[in-house]
Design an enzyme around this catalytic site. Structure first.
Site, PDB file in Angstrom:
ATOM      1  CB  ILE A  17      -0.951  -0.004   1.219  1.00  0.00           C
ATOM      2  CG1 ILE A  17      -1.934  -1.174   1.127  1.00  0.00           C
ATOM      3  CG2 ILE A  17      -1.725   1.317   1.299  1.00  0.00           C
ATOM      4  CD1 ILE A  17      -2.806  -1.336   2.356  1.00  0.00           C
ATOM      5  CG  ASP A  69      14.213  -0.457  12.006  1.00  0.00           C
ATOM      6  OD1 ASP A  69      12.981  -0.390  12.247  1.00  0.00           O
ATOM      7  OD2 ASP A  69      14.928  -1.394  12.417  1.00  0.00           O
ATOM      8  CB  SER A 155      -7.283  -2.568   8.334  1.00  0.00           C
ATOM      9  OG  SER A 155      -7.365  -3.513   9.381  1.00  0.00           O
ATOM     10  CE1 TYR A 167      -3.391  -5.778  10.456  1.00  0.00           C
ATOM     11  CE2 TYR A 167      -5.682  -6.308  10.967  1.00  0.00           C
ATOM     12  CZ  TYR A 167      -4.744  -5.713  10.144  1.00  0.00           C
ATOM     13  OH  TYR A 167      -5.155  -5.022   9.025  1.00  0.00           O
ATOM     14  CE  LYS A 171      -3.342  -2.159  10.690  1.00  0.00           C
ATOM     15  NZ  LYS A 171      -2.395  -1.175  10.092  1.00  0.00           N
ATOM     16  CB  THR A 202      -0.194  -6.146  -0.669  1.00  0.00           C
ATOM     17  OG1 THR A 202      -0.539  -7.325   0.083  1.00  0.00           O
ATOM     18  CG2 THR A 202      -0.983  -4.956  -0.133  1.00  0.00           C
TER      19      THR A 202
END
Length: 313
Positions: A17, A69, A155, A167, A171, A202
């Site tokens: 993305i 990084d 997301s 995850y 988000k 992706t």
């Protein structure tokens, strides 16, 4: 070219993305700083900053690749010092860097209590904390210039249960960060918001296509072929950058498909993506004969959708 002379930063732009967003911004003539850990192509993973930079330049933009990084604060600070030294301003920050892709793939079938702590660290450190660090630096510049936009790439994982617990936590935290930071920035004419792409084609998603299409999200089977291209989110951000009423979106969480409807853009292949709030698209999955009678502009209010998914999923 609507973004000529605009100074933009897209983190995590070697591939996926982030790369797509950089391409869309470059197509509008923007100067785009792109960051990532992979400066030159390697056999370990597709994409690199140098390749993205060449593509952005070919589109008419100016790409400035910076190896960084985002898990190391000092490298992030050096990045912003460079932008200030080079241009003295920043118009757009897109927080997209994310270290958790590989970790998520390894841990999806494993209960959270059996996962290594790296499952948390990879999603939260470079996926939430690093975005706060970058937003702090960008905000200091934007507040001084009384203008700017911070877009956090989030997301539906903030609302729905898929992938892993870390995850989803990352988000959801990113959306809350957008809300709180947006409220503080509003009086300075700076906007901060969260952007939800849909399923995106992706490199990682396409490589795992066969496995992913066996899964379901909120009871619906996944079809990668219907996913957004990596540039669709970029087109949404171009729309935001040209929105005269951008402040109305401050602190909000918005989907790429909803912006497609509002701004009237399509994906690079001409497809129009349906919002997850679109009643017509939802009904069409099970009752296509009835869906033809429903106007496409009818959408479920955001608050209703949040309440529904928290209650039933």
């Amino acid at each position: 070219m609507s973004l000529k002379n605009k100074i933009c930063l897209v983190t995590g732009a070697s591939r996926g993305i982030g790369r797509g967003i950089a391409l869309a911004l470059g197509s509008e003539g923007a100067t785009v700083y792109i960051t990532g850990r992979t400066l030159e192509p390697t056999s370990k993973a597709p994409g690199s900053l140098s390749v993205t930079a060449d593509e952005v330049t070919a589109r008419g933009g100016l790409a400035i690749p910076v190896q960084c990084d985002h898990g190391v604060d000092e490298e992030v600070h050096r990045l912003f010092d460079k932008i200030v030294k080079d241009h003295g301003r920043i118009d757009l920050l897109v927080n997209n860097a994310f270290k958790g892709v590989s970790t998520i793939g390894k841990n999806i079938p494993i209960p959270f209590w059996e996962q290594p702590i790296e499952s948390w660290d990879d999603c939260i450190h470079v996926g939430l904390r690093c975005h706060f660090v970058a937003s702090q630096r960008a905000a200091k510049i934007m507040v001084g210039q009384k203008d700017g936009l911070i877009v956090n790439i989030s997301s539906a994982g903030a609302l729905l249960s898929f992938f892993t617990a870390p995850y989803g936590v990352g988000k959801a935290g990113l959306d809350k960060m957008s809300e709180m930071c947006g409220k503080e920035l509003k009086k300075h004419n700076v906007t901060c918001l969260s952007l939800w792409p849909g399923l995106v084609q992706t490199e990682a998603i396409l490589a795992a296509k066969d496995t992913i299409q066996k899964a379901t999200i909120a009871g619906q089977k996944v079809d990668v072929s219907k996913g957004e291209t990596v540039e669709y989110a970029g087109r949404a951000i171009v729309g935001l950058m040209n929105d005269k009423n951008l402040q109305a979106k401050n602190g909000k969480t918005i989907t790429t498909a909803d912006l497609g409807d509002e701004y009237g853009f399509t994906d690079v292949d001409g497809r129009k993506h349906a919002s997850m709030r679109c009643v017509k698209a939802s009904v069409a999955r099970k009752h296509p004969w009835f869906a033809v009678l429903i106007p496409s502009f009818i959408k479920v209010p955001w608050a209703w959708m949040v309440s529904f998914f928290h209650h039933y999923y």
